[in-house]
Write a protein that holds these residues in place. Sequence first.
Motif, short mmCIF file in Angstrom:
data_model
loop_
_atom_site.label_atom_id
_atom_site.label_comp_id
_atom_site.label_asym_id
_atom_site.label_seq_id
_atom_site.Cartn_x
_atom_site.Cartn_y
_atom_site.Cartn_z
N GLU A 46 -6.52 -0.22 1.69
CA GLU A 46 -6.31 1.06 1.12
C GLU A 46 -5.99 1.86 3.10
N GLY A 47 -6.59 1.67 3.22
CA GLY A 47 -6.23 2.35 4.49
C GLY A 47 -4.89 2.59 5.25
N ARG A 48 -4.07 1.13 4.86
CA ARG A 48 -3.37 1.13 5.27
C ARG A 48 -1.83 1.70 3.93
N CYS A 49 -2.28 1.16 2.44
CA CYS A 49 -1.16 1.14 1.73
C CYS A 49 -0.95 3.04 2.05
N VAL A 50 0.77 3.26 1.60
CA VAL A 50 0.88 4.76 1.55
C VAL A 50 2.39 4.85 0.10
N GLY A 51 1.23 4.31 -1.19
CA GLY A 51 1.88 4.57 -2.17
C GLY A 51 3.02 3.95 -2.89
N CYS A 52 4.18 3.20 -1.90
CA CYS A 52 5.20 3.32 -2.20
C CYS A 52 5.67 2.63 -2.60
N SER A 53 5.27 1.67 -3.94
CA SER A 53 5.33 0.47 -4.87
C SER A 53 6.32 -0.30 -4.71
N LYS A 54 7.05 -1.12 -4.17
CA LYS A 54 7.22 -1.67 -3.84
C LYS A 54 6.89 -3.21 -4.17
N CYS A 55 5.58 -3.01 -3.73
CA CYS A 55 3.98 -3.74 -4.72
C CYS A 55 4.98 -4.08 -6.43
N GLU A 56 4.81 -3.13 -6.55
CA GLU A 56 4.30 -2.94 -8.02
C GLU A 56 5.06 -3.62 -8.57
N LYS A 57 6.83 -2.88 -8.01
CA LYS A 57 8.38 -3.41 -8.84
C LYS A 57 8.21 -4.62 -8.95
N VAL A 58 7.79 -6.00 -7.68
CA VAL A 58 7.87 -6.87 -7.82
C VAL A 58 6.87 -7.90 -8.29
N CYS A 59 5.60 -7.54 -8.66
CA CYS A 59 4.83 -8.09 -9.39
C CYS A 59 5.32 -8.74 -10.40
N PRO A 60 5.40 -10.28 -10.49
CA PRO A 60 6.09 -11.02 -11.49
C PRO A 60 4.97 -10.91 -13.03
N ALA A 61 3.49 -10.76 -12.24
CA ALA A 61 2.57 -10.32 -13.64
C ALA A 61 2.04 -9.38 -14.00
N SER A 62 3.10 -8.27 -13.86
CA SER A 62 2.93 -7.06 -14.02
C SER A 62 1.34 -6.34 -14.09
N ILE A 63 0.95 -6.87 -12.62
CA ILE A 63 -0.56 -6.37 -12.35
C ILE A 63 -1.14 -5.14 -11.75
N ILE A 64 -0.08 -4.51 -11.01
CA ILE A 64 0.02 -4.23 -9.99
C ILE A 64 0.52 -2.28 -10.41
N GLU A 65 -0.56 -1.85 -9.84
CA GLU A 65 -0.79 -0.22 -10.61
C GLU A 65 -0.27 0.83 -9.53
N ILE A 66 -0.11 1.95 -9.55
CA ILE A 66 0.15 2.95 -8.08
C ILE A 66 -0.82 4.15 -9.67
N ILE A 67 -1.44 3.89 -8.31
CA ILE A 67 -2.62 5.16 -8.54
C ILE A 67 -2.87 6.27 -8.83
N GLU A 68 -2.99 7.41 -8.93
CA GLU A 68 -3.44 8.46 -8.04
C GLU A 68 -5.12 8.96 -7.04
N LYS A 69 -5.29 9.15 -6.26
CA LYS A 69 -6.69 9.05 -6.09
C LYS A 69 -6.54 10.59 -4.88
N GLU A 70 -7.47 11.64 -5.25
CA GLU A 70 -7.83 13.51 -4.51
C GLU A 70 -8.07 12.68 -3.58
N VAL A 71 -8.33 13.82 -2.50
CA VAL A 71 -8.70 13.69 -1.33
C VAL A 71 -8.87 15.33 -0.71
N VAL A 72 -10.24 15.52 -0.21
CA VAL A 72 -10.61 16.67 0.24
C VAL A 72 -10.79 16.15 1.73
N LYS A 73 -9.66 17.12 2.27
CA LYS A 73 -10.13 17.20 3.91
C LYS A 73 -10.02 18.66 3.63
#
Length: 73
Positions: A46-73
């Motif tokens: 999660e520290g590296r992931c930027v949520g580009c969704s490339k993995c979600e699009k190519v997953c043959p099992a459709s088990i990757i989803e892009i979620i939104e996380k709220e971060v307070v800074k």
Amino acid sequence: MEEKKKIIRKKAKVLKDQCVACGTCEAECPIEAIKVVAGVFAEVDEGRCVGCSKCEKVCPASIIEIIEKEVVK
């Protein structure tokens, strides 16, 4: 007092119990944020992931989803 800001960040999430560990997502990730662990399931850094969704699009099992996380800074 400094006001805290809420930021929405997108991250990939793998349904590990349904992952077939094919490695397609790992090969597609441009920043190496997802890895197949012990040939069993894919795991997202999660520290590296930027949520580009490339993995979600190519997953043959459709088990990757892009979620939104709220971060307070």
